[in-house]
Design a protein around this motif. Sequence first.
Motif, PDB file in Angstrom:
ATOM      1  N   ALA A 174       0.858  -1.180   0.000  1.00 12.56           N
ATOM      2  CA  ALA A 174       0.000   0.000   0.000  1.00 12.56           C
ATOM      3  C   ALA A 174       0.895   1.230   0.000  1.00 12.56           C
ATOM      4  O   ALA A 174       2.101   1.148   0.233  1.00 12.56           O
ATOM      5  N   ILE A 175       0.290   2.372  -0.279  1.00  9.80           N
ATOM      6  CA  ILE A 175       1.004   3.639  -0.222  1.00  9.80           C
ATOM      7  C   ILE A 175       0.811   4.231   1.169  1.00  9.80           C
ATOM      8  O   ILE A 175      -0.324   4.429   1.620  1.00  9.80           O
ATOM      9  N   GLU A 176       1.928   4.502   1.857  1.00  6.93           N
ATOM     10  CA  GLU A 176       1.877   5.117   3.187  1.00  6.93           C
ATOM     11  C   GLU A 176       2.450   6.523   3.081  1.00  6.93           C
ATOM     12  O   GLU A 176       3.583   6.727   2.656  1.00  6.93           O
ATOM     13  N   LEU A 177       1.615   7.517   3.455  1.00 15.92           N
ATOM     14  CA  LEU A 177       2.060   8.911   3.477  1.00 15.92           C
ATOM     15  C   LEU A 177       2.589   9.226   4.874  1.00 15.92           C
ATOM     16  O   LEU A 177       1.944   8.927   5.875  1.00 15.92           O
ATOM     17  N   LYS A 178       3.779   9.828   4.919  1.00 16.02           N
ATOM     18  CA  LYS A 178       4.437  10.092   6.197  1.00 16.02           C
ATOM     19  C   LYS A 178       4.839  11.557   6.284  1.00 16.02           C
ATOM     20  O   LYS A 178       4.983  12.245   5.275  1.00 16.02           O
ATOM     21  N   GLY A 179       5.061  12.000   7.517  1.00 12.76           N
ATOM     22  CA  GLY A 179       5.565  13.350   7.736  1.00 12.76           C
ATOM     23  C   GLY A 179       4.458  14.385   7.693  1.00 12.76           C
ATOM     24  O   GLY A 179       3.268  14.092   7.866  1.00 12.76           O
ATOM     25  N   GLY A 180       4.860  15.603   7.441  1.00 12.46           N
ATOM     26  CA  GLY A 180       3.912  16.708   7.431  1.00 12.46           C
ATOM     27  C   GLY A 180       3.957  17.475   8.745  1.00 12.46           C
ATOM     28  O   GLY A 180       3.959  16.874   9.814  1.00 12.46           O
ATOM     29  N   SER A 181       4.027  18.800   8.657  1.00 11.26           N
ATOM     30  CA  SER A 181       4.068  19.644   9.856  1.00 11.26           C
ATOM     31  C   SER A 181       3.051  20.759   9.717  1.00 11.26           C
ATOM     32  O   SER A 181       2.632  21.130   8.610  1.00 11.26           O
ATOM     33  N   ASN A 182       2.659  21.290  10.856  1.00  4.48           N
ATOM     34  CA  ASN A 182       1.658  22.365  10.843  1.00  4.48           C
ATOM     35  C   ASN A 182       2.199  23.629  10.191  1.00  4.48           C
ATOM     36  O   ASN A 182       1.425  24.416   9.630  1.00  4.48           O
ATOM     37  N   GLU A 183       3.513  23.859  10.269  1.00  6.13           N
ATOM     38  CA  GLU A 183       4.084  25.084   9.720  1.00  6.13           C
ATOM     39  C   GLU A 183       4.187  25.051   8.201  1.00  6.13           C
ATOM     40  O   GLU A 183       4.260  26.109   7.563  1.00  6.13           O
ATOM     41  N   SER A 184       4.187  23.862   7.600  1.00  8.77           N
ATOM     42  CA  SER A 184       4.347  23.745   6.153  1.00  8.77           C
ATOM     43  C   SER A 184       3.049  24.091   5.433  1.00  8.77           C
ATOM     44  O   SER A 184       1.948  23.951   5.969  1.00  8.77           O
ATOM     45  N   ASP A 185       3.191  24.553   4.178  1.00  9.06           N
ATOM     46  CA  ASP A 185       2.019  24.902   3.356  1.00  9.06           C
ATOM     47  C   ASP A 185       1.404  23.648   2.753  1.00  9.06           C
ATOM     48  O   ASP A 185       2.055  22.610   2.615  1.00  9.06           O
ATOM     49  N   LEU A 186       0.117  23.777   2.389  1.00 10.62           N
ATOM     50  CA  LEU A 186      -0.579  22.673   1.733  1.00 10.62           C
ATOM     51  C   LEU A 186      -0.026  22.469   0.333  1.00 10.62           C
ATOM     52  O   LEU A 186       0.287  23.433  -0.383  1.00 10.62           O
ATOM     53  N   MET A 187       0.082  21.222  -0.085  1.00  6.02           N
ATOM     54  CA  MET A 187       0.556  20.903  -1.430  1.00  6.02           C
ATOM     55  C   MET A 187      -0.581  21.081  -2.434  1.00  6.02           C
ATOM     56  O   MET A 187      -1.699  20.627  -2.189  1.00  6.02           O
ATOM     57  N   PRO A 188      -0.289  21.739  -3.545  1.00  2.00           N
ATOM     58  CA  PRO A 188      -1.346  21.899  -4.564  1.00  2.00           C
ATOM     59  C   PRO A 188      -1.807  20.541  -5.101  1.00  2.00           C
ATOM     60  O   PRO A 188      -1.041  19.591  -5.171  1.00  2.00           O
ATOM     61  N   VAL A 189      -3.091  20.485  -5.451  1.00  2.00           N
ATOM     62  CA  VAL A 189      -3.644  19.262  -6.032  1.00  2.00           C
ATOM     63  C   VAL A 189      -2.948  18.970  -7.358  1.00  2.00           C
ATOM     64  O   VAL A 189      -2.534  19.876  -8.080  1.00  2.00           O
ATOM     65  N   GLU A 190      -2.800  17.653  -7.674  1.00  2.00           N
ATOM     66  CA  GLU A 190      -2.135  17.160  -8.870  1.00  2.00           C
ATOM     67  C   GLU A 190      -0.635  17.467  -8.862  1.00  2.00           C
ATOM     68  O   GLU A 190      -0.009  17.574  -9.916  1.00  2.00           O
ATOM     69  N   SER A 191      -0.065  17.585  -7.663  1.00  2.00           N
ATOM     70  CA  SER A 191       1.383  17.741  -7.539  1.00  2.00           C
ATOM     71  C   SER A 191       2.019  16.366  -7.326  1.00  2.00           C
ATOM     72  O   SER A 191       1.335  15.376  -7.058  1.00  2.00           O
ATOM     73  N   TYR A 192       3.343  16.331  -7.438  1.00  2.00           N
ATOM     74  CA  TYR A 192       4.084  15.101  -7.214  1.00  2.00           C
ATOM     75  C   TYR A 192       4.547  15.049  -5.753  1.00  2.00           C
ATOM     76  O   TYR A 192       5.198  15.976  -5.257  1.00  2.00           O
TER      77      TYR A 192
END
Length: 318
Positions: free
Chosen positions: A111-129
């Motif tokens: 399966a694909i597991e998404l990891k990381g991410g912080s509150n200070e970081s900006d949201l990733m645009p849709v259809e990004s890599y």
Amino acid sequence: MATKAQKFRLGVFLTSGVLIILVSLVVIAGGKLSQKRDTYYIKFQDESISGLDVGGKVNYHGISVGRVEDIKISEKDVTSIVVTISVDGGTPIKNDVSAVLSPVGITGLNAIELKGGSNESDLMPVESYIRVEQSALGSITNKAVSITEQLDLLIKSLNKLADSNNIDNISSIIQNLDDILTENRSSLEGTMQNLEAISGDVSRFTNVLDAKIDTLASATTQTLNSINAILANESIGNIMANVDSLSADLANADLDVLIQSLNSSVIRLEATLNTIDNTVVRSRRDWFDILDNARETMENLSEFSKQINDSPAALLKN
């Protein structure tokens, strides 16, 4: 034989059941179709994604948030595989999120597991890599490949070393070394004896030097004690007391009294100087002893240096 009424009731029942099933499917499918989903891409470079299929789960911190929509080889780079995923609308995918392949139990599926991410970081645009983080299995595989390559090189090197020509050369070198040791055994023994003699001479010289240094240190200690005795003499204290008394007299006395005080102070100062002179005379012997010890030490060192300079082989002969 069924009557018309029974057939009618059966037809109504079947029709109602089919209608209920169709309505349920429409409601469920309509809810799924109307649900907003965000699309992202993941590019795996030179990494096998065996076990990952279309429809596979996409998890974020262990929670199912989407599925795999498509898997294909990149048209621009055949070493890359692009995986298209969709996640529930509004899922906060940040710029510092990374994706990694995660095994699902012992089934061999991934399966694909998404990891990381912080509150200070900006949201990733849709259809990004989404950037890829190498999985533990991939890391182990790469290390295993590296270790295998190094072992292969080591085995090749050992094979070259074990060549018959190299074995003959090594045997010849060992034989030559043995012959050299046999021929020069007596010379080596003599050299070792000379080295032992040199070590003994150096040890004796060190002992003599230590004794001279101890003597010089003792004489220096005596000198310091004499100086301390001079400084601790009551005469020095008397001089300071007389100076204080003279200063007070100068400040408070009349001229006649001042002259008398000066005469008295001169007399006391003369007596004090005589006392200091006697003390210096008594300590002069200590200074002479110190100078004699230092001169004797320098003469011994000069004589030893001269002997070494004139005849360096004397150490070996002894």
